[in-house]
Design a protein around this motif. Structure first.
Motif, mmCIF file in Angstrom:
data_model
loop_
_atom_site.group_PDB
_atom_site.id
_atom_site.type_symbol
_atom_site.label_atom_id
_atom_site.label_comp_id
_atom_site.label_asym_id
_atom_site.label_seq_id
_atom_site.Cartn_x
_atom_site.Cartn_y
_atom_site.Cartn_z
ATOM 1 N N THR A 114 -6.580 1.044 2.905
ATOM 2 C CA THR A 114 -5.235 1.217 2.087
ATOM 3 C C THR A 114 -5.067 1.739 0.435
ATOM 4 O OG1 THR A 114 -4.387 -1.038 1.384
ATOM 5 C CG2 THR A 114 -3.834 0.166 3.600
ATOM 6 N N PRO A 115 -4.580 3.327 0.183
ATOM 7 C CA PRO A 115 -4.437 3.053 -1.008
ATOM 8 C C PRO A 115 -3.219 2.526 -1.809
ATOM 9 C CG PRO A 115 -3.436 5.194 -0.036
ATOM 10 C CD PRO A 115 -4.737 3.799 0.974
ATOM 11 N N VAL A 116 -3.125 2.003 -3.426
ATOM 12 C CA VAL A 116 -2.376 1.741 -3.842
ATOM 13 C C VAL A 116 -1.951 2.393 -4.683
ATOM 14 C CG1 VAL A 116 -1.176 -0.511 -4.983
ATOM 15 C CG2 VAL A 116 -2.609 -0.709 -3.034
ATOM 16 N N ASP A 117 -0.895 3.450 -5.225
ATOM 17 C CA ASP A 117 -0.998 4.156 -6.676
ATOM 18 C C ASP A 117 -0.516 3.249 -7.529
ATOM 19 O OD1 ASP A 117 0.423 5.491 -8.793
ATOM 20 O OD2 ASP A 117 1.450 7.075 -7.858
ATOM 21 N N ALA A 118 -1.855 3.026 -8.350
ATOM 22 C CA ALA A 118 -0.917 1.879 -9.788
ATOM 23 C C ALA A 118 0.023 2.460 -10.752
ATOM 24 C CB ALA A 118 -2.708 2.573 -10.264
ATOM 25 N N GLY A 119 -0.122 3.454 -10.299
ATOM 26 C CA GLY A 119 1.212 3.740 -11.812
ATOM 27 C C GLY A 119 2.782 3.490 -11.366
ATOM 28 N N ARG A 120 3.115 2.801 -9.611
ATOM 29 C CA ARG A 120 4.277 2.429 -9.105
ATOM 30 C C ARG A 120 4.153 1.417 -9.094
ATOM 31 N NH1 ARG A 120 3.288 6.553 -4.437
ATOM 32 N NH2 ARG A 120 3.920 8.269 -5.287
ATOM 33 N N VAL A 121 3.315 0.651 -9.493
ATOM 34 C CA VAL A 121 3.042 -1.131 -10.071
ATOM 35 C C VAL A 121 3.482 -1.574 -10.872
ATOM 36 C CG1 VAL A 121 1.967 -2.531 -8.930
ATOM 37 C CG2 VAL A 121 1.226 -0.937 -7.636
ATOM 38 N N GLU A 122 4.347 -1.938 -11.376
ATOM 39 C CA GLU A 122 5.043 -2.502 -12.653
ATOM 40 C C GLU A 122 5.789 -4.057 -12.439
ATOM 41 O OE1 GLU A 122 5.081 -1.878 -15.317
ATOM 42 O OE2 GLU A 122 4.367 1.172 -14.409
ATOM 43 N N PRO A 123 4.980 -4.706 -13.202
ATOM 44 C CA PRO A 123 3.901 -4.278 -14.153
ATOM 45 C C PRO A 123 2.282 -4.643 -14.190
ATOM 46 C CG PRO A 123 5.732 -6.275 -15.145
ATOM 47 C CD PRO A 123 5.164 -6.074 -13.521
ATOM 48 N N LEU A 124 2.279 -4.001 -12.820
ATOM 49 C CA LEU A 124 0.806 -5.270 -11.627
ATOM 50 C C LEU A 124 0.848 -6.618 -11.791
ATOM 51 C CD1 LEU A 124 -1.763 -2.774 -14.096
ATOM 52 C CD2 LEU A 124 -1.041 -2.256 -11.875
ATOM 53 N N LYS A 125 2.003 -6.595 -11.568
ATOM 54 C CA LYS A 125 1.721 -7.604 -11.205
ATOM 55 C C LYS A 125 1.879 -8.041 -9.640
ATOM 56 C CE LYS A 125 7.083 -8.312 -10.776
ATOM 57 N NZ LYS A 125 8.344 -9.066 -11.866
ATOM 58 N N SER A 148 1.131 -1.241 -0.136
ATOM 59 C CA SER A 148 -0.244 0.243 -0.503
ATOM 60 C C SER A 148 0.998 1.330 -0.211
ATOM 61 C CB SER A 148 -1.017 0.306 0.965
ATOM 62 O OG SER A 148 -0.322 1.031 2.131
ATOM 63 N N ASP A 149 -0.158 2.597 -0.470
ATOM 64 C CA ASP A 149 0.674 3.216 -0.225
ATOM 65 C C ASP A 149 0.606 3.910 1.268
ATOM 66 O OD1 ASP A 149 1.775 3.943 -2.647
ATOM 67 O OD2 ASP A 149 0.540 5.423 -3.748
ATOM 68 N N ASP A 150 0.905 5.259 1.559
ATOM 69 C CA ASP A 150 0.708 5.804 2.918
ATOM 70 C C ASP A 150 -0.656 6.427 3.568
ATOM 71 O OD1 ASP A 150 0.602 6.671 5.923
ATOM 72 O OD2 ASP A 150 2.234 8.467 5.107
ATOM 73 N N TYR A 151 -1.475 5.452 4.361
ATOM 74 C CA TYR A 151 -2.925 5.549 4.874
ATOM 75 C C TYR A 151 -3.180 6.896 5.567
ATOM 76 C CZ TYR A 151 -0.554 3.673 9.231
ATOM 77 O OH TYR A 151 -0.326 2.954 9.700
ATOM 78 N N TYR A 152 -1.921 7.859 6.083
ATOM 79 C CA TYR A 152 -2.359 8.601 6.968
ATOM 80 C C TYR A 152 -3.574 9.480 6.625
ATOM 81 C CZ TYR A 152 -0.998 12.436 9.778
ATOM 82 O OH TYR A 152 -0.901 13.590 10.669
ATOM 83 N N SER A 153 -4.042 9.790 7.506
ATOM 84 C CA SER A 153 -4.821 11.214 7.368
ATOM 85 C C SER A 153 -5.171 12.073 8.805
ATOM 86 C CB SER A 153 -6.358 10.657 7.205
ATOM 87 O OG SER A 153 -7.641 11.978 7.383
ATOM 88 N N SER A 154 -5.156 13.475 8.698
ATOM 89 C CA SER A 154 -4.472 13.690 9.651
ATOM 90 C C SER A 154 -6.097 13.873 10.521
ATOM 91 C CB SER A 154 -4.936 15.165 9.396
ATOM 92 O OG SER A 154 -5.172 15.787 8.640
ATOM 93 N N ARG A 155 -7.142 13.250 10.113
ATOM 94 C CA ARG A 155 -8.762 13.629 10.575
ATOM 95 C C ARG A 155 -8.781 11.797 11.111
ATOM 96 N NH1 ARG A 155 -12.073 18.343 9.417
ATOM 97 N NH2 ARG A 155 -10.586 20.594 9.650
ATOM 98 N N ASN A 156 -8.870 11.035 9.820
ATOM 99 C CA ASN A 156 -9.678 9.583 9.818
ATOM 100 C C ASN A 156 -8.551 8.075 10.347
ATOM 101 O OD1 ASN A 156 -11.778 7.870 9.774
ATOM 102 N ND2 ASN A 156 -11.866 8.396 7.503
ATOM 103 N N TYR A 157 -9.068 7.193 10.532
ATOM 104 C CA TYR A 157 -8.176 6.630 10.852
ATOM 105 C C TYR A 157 -8.403 5.378 10.259
ATOM 106 C CZ TYR A 157 -8.564 8.891 15.141
ATOM 107 O OH TYR A 157 -8.829 10.296 16.364
ATOM 108 N N ALA A 158 -7.093 4.398 10.450
ATOM 109 C CA ALA A 158 -7.494 4.241 8.759
ATOM 110 C C ALA A 158 -7.462 2.390 9.313
ATOM 111 C CB ALA A 158 -5.472 3.053 8.270
#
Length: 658
Positions: A216-227, A194-204
């Motif tokens: 959790t977010p995942v930046d699809a641009g950094r998953v090469e080749p999406l495997k 995952s990428d960082d889940y941090y929020s100044s207000r919410n909880y992951a």
């Protein structure tokens, strides 16, 4: 108090421009369509993707030399069993526990503090430290991996710590067992891509029964080749990790805008659910490919994610090019995710409230915002509306937003740091009016204070909107029985304003001012209201909130060398409509500067002070100190305290503490 209350009559309503759109009927489609293959997913990412640089650590200020940019590496869902029991956490939803820094199991308190877990016994009317353990796996060197341990949950004798590792890339799930004597045993550590889940207000993290829910977010641009789709691996010091896919491609869903007209769709928004108490951690989940901005809310029946462009701005968009927004509903019964086309963007998680009995979800939206990632919620401003979205509107997203689902509200204007909260049958939200000039300098010669808070109260059923001016900036709106508590701060003082919501119309019922003080923590969990046992409607009880007392009349920061200097926990009693001061539980002067050998999470991003009400007893967590007070004759007196600060270490110090 320099400035009293003023009622605002009317004003602030605006035309339906924010909500312009076609009619919508309930979708006959069951929900979103999943991707059929990795190649299909790759093509969608390539069609709607923005270029991004390497991931950075937002918790490590870039102006510090040692802080560097770091590259981020890298199930079938069943129904949840909701267990509603006593909690010491100021949760948004009953039966949905939220990750925090202090939890209770019976008469044992479990505390997450600067990379360590502590257990404290309150049995027999006492207060005794029991055990302590690193909040991470044996063999991990947090200063090397740049690990942060933020949230903790407890289910039975299981304790789970949620963190993020920039060096290893991904969300950490660290599990421990705690026996009847409060002794911890490390069980295992897992990493979720995952990428960082941090929020100044919410909880992951959330806990529903024994089920852990994570966003959790995942930046699809950094998953090469999406495997390397969202995967889970167990960390072992003696071997390479074995990764298992928790979100296979058939559980990754297309958002309606994916690949259309070049719209951005570069983030996999991932909802992962794990059986927290399983001998071998078992997790599954779903992901939706969409734009980056998000708001995340967990209700008793579903998880909701509102997605929009990174900076959603209706007000400045050219006519006919208004940005889209979407609300996704991931049911906890295992059905395929559904989506509804929307307009606007929420402020934070408190902008949402699900009503399963009515079959709808209410959401406050504004015309400009950035979602809740990192500090995005602080930028919400502009026009406002209340969306009441029936569950029947959710489907495959092909229907346009329905104007009849929206109610126009008084605008926020150019205010920043807006707050909102559903309390009973009302929505309350705030904005700040800046009267010009320097916000922080003395203004004795001015007629008006440098800023004032505007509180708007919206009945969800019948009745007019009420607006009040409050002194200073409104930093907190909380439930207090069937009524609300609003906390605001000026340069000099802080005010506690109670709002009675059960009469013919909402009214300000009382206001209490603490002189030369400010609120020291803004997170929702720093506040707690405990109703008296014999208060049937919850109108009588005790509340607590961390405050910082200004010792310097000219102001000044309460941060020192990256550590929050907590002054005290202020406690008040509410009897009917009146507030009275009970007193404070104070930190030992200089205690926050004690050398505790910290090597992980040495900056308290999630705060380090909490009011705690456990078994009719009152405690205050103040950094590494736990203090107990007792109410006698209308005053809170300190009974005892313990200091959990470990002995000062010997040998070389971590580089960022030298």
């Amino acid at each position: 108090m320099a400035h009293g209350l003023r009622t605002l009559v009317g004003g602030g309503l605006f035309a339906l421009a924010i909500l312009a759109g076609g009619d919508a009927a309930a979708s006959e489609e069951p929900g979103l369509a999943a991707f059929g293959s990795i190649a299909e997913l790759q093509a969608a990412v390539a069609a709607g993707q923005t270029q991004t640089g390497p991931a950075t650590d937002p918790k490590c200020p870039p102006e510090l030399e040692e802080c560097r940019n770091r590259e981020i590496e890298e199930v079938v869902v069943t129904g949840s069993r909701i267990v509603s029991g006593p909690t010491i956490t100021n949760n948004q939803e009953a039966g949905v526990d939220e990750g925090d820094i202090v939890k209770a199991r019976g008469d044992t308190l479990v505390i997450l503090r600067r990379g360590r877990l502590f257990s404290v016994s309150t049995a027999g009317g006492g207060l005794r430290a029991m055990d302590a353990i690193d909040a991470y796996a044996p063999g991990v060197v947090p200063v090397v991996y740049d690990d942060w341990y933020d949230e903790m949950l407890v289910s039975g004798d299981w304790v789970v710590v949620i963190g993020y590792s920039y060096g290893r890339g991904g969300t950490e799930i660290n599990r421990f067992r705690m026996d009847a004597a409060g002794r911890f045993t490390f069980v295992d550590s897992h990493h979720l891509t995952s990428d960082d889940y941090y929020s100044s207000r919410n909880y992951a993290s959330r806990l529903i029964g024994e089920e852990l829910v994570l966003y959790t977010p995942v930046d699809a641009g950094r998953v090469e080749p999406l495997k390397d789709l969202p995967m889970l691996s167990r960390w072992r010091i003696d071997r390479d990790p074995v990764r298992t896919t928790v979100v296979p491609v058939e559980n990754i869903y297309r958002s309606p805008e994916t690949g259309d007209d070049g719209r951005v769709a570069d983030t996999l928004h991932t909802i992962v659910r794990c059986d927290l108490t399983a001998a071998e951690l078992a997790c599954g989940g779903v992901a939706i490919l969409g734009p980056r901005s998000r708001n995340y809310y967990v209700a008793s029946s579903a998880v909701y994610v509102w997605m929009a462009d990174g900076h959603w701005d209706w007000d400045t968009a050219p006519k006919g090019e208004e940005p889209p927004a979407w609300l996704y509903r991931v049911s906890l019964d295992g059905a395929a995710p559904q989506v509804a086309a929307t307009r606007g963007i929420p402020i934070d998680q408190f902008s949402f409230r699900e009503d399963p009995e009515e079959g709808s979800i209410a959401v406050m939206v504004v015309s400009q915002g950035r979602g809740e990632s990192m500090w995005g919620a602080e930028a919400a401003r502009g026009r406002a509306a209340l969306l009441i979205l029936p569950f029947s509107r959710f489907g495959d997203g092909s229907d346009a937003p329905d104007d009849d689902d929206y109610r126009i509200l008084p605008a926020l204007g150019e205010s920043y740091e807006a707050r909102n909260r559903f309390v009973g049958d009302h929505l309350l939200y705030s904005s700040t009016v800046y009267n010009g000039g320097c916000r922080w300098c003395a203004r004795d010669d001015d007629v008006l204070p440098p800023y004032e808070g505007v509180l708007t109260i919206v009945p969800l059923k019948d009745g007019p909107v009420q607006r009040y001016m409050l002194p200073g900036k409104i930093g907190r709106i909380e439930e207090m029985g069937r009524d609300a508590m609003v906390v605001s701060t000026t340069e000099d003082d802080m005010s506690f304003t109670t709002v009675a919501l059960t009469g013919l119309r909402p009214v300000i019922s009382d206001q209490f001012v603490i002189l030369s003080a400010e609120e020291s923590e803004e997170r929702s969990h720093a506040f707690y209201f405990m109703p008296d046992r014999d208060s049937a409607d919850g109108s009588r009880g005790v509340l607590g909130l961390p405050v910082f007392r200004r010792l310097d009349p000219d102001g000044g920061s309460h941060f020192d060398d990256g550590r929050s200097e907590i002054g005290a926990l202020a406690f008040m009693r509410r009897g009917g409509s009146r507030l009275t001061a009970l007193g404070t539980l104070d930190a030992t002067p200089g205690a926050a500067r004690a050398d505790d050998g910290c090597v992980a999470s040495c900056y308290d991003w999630y705060g380090d002070a909490r009011p705690i009400f456990l078994n009719d007893r009152i405690f205050g967590l103040l950094g590494s100190e736990l203090v107990e007070g007792r109410e006698r004759a209308g005053r809170l007196r300190e009974l005892r305290r313990i200091d959990m600060t470990p002995p000062a270490p010997s040998g070389p110090r971590p580089y960022y503490l030298d």
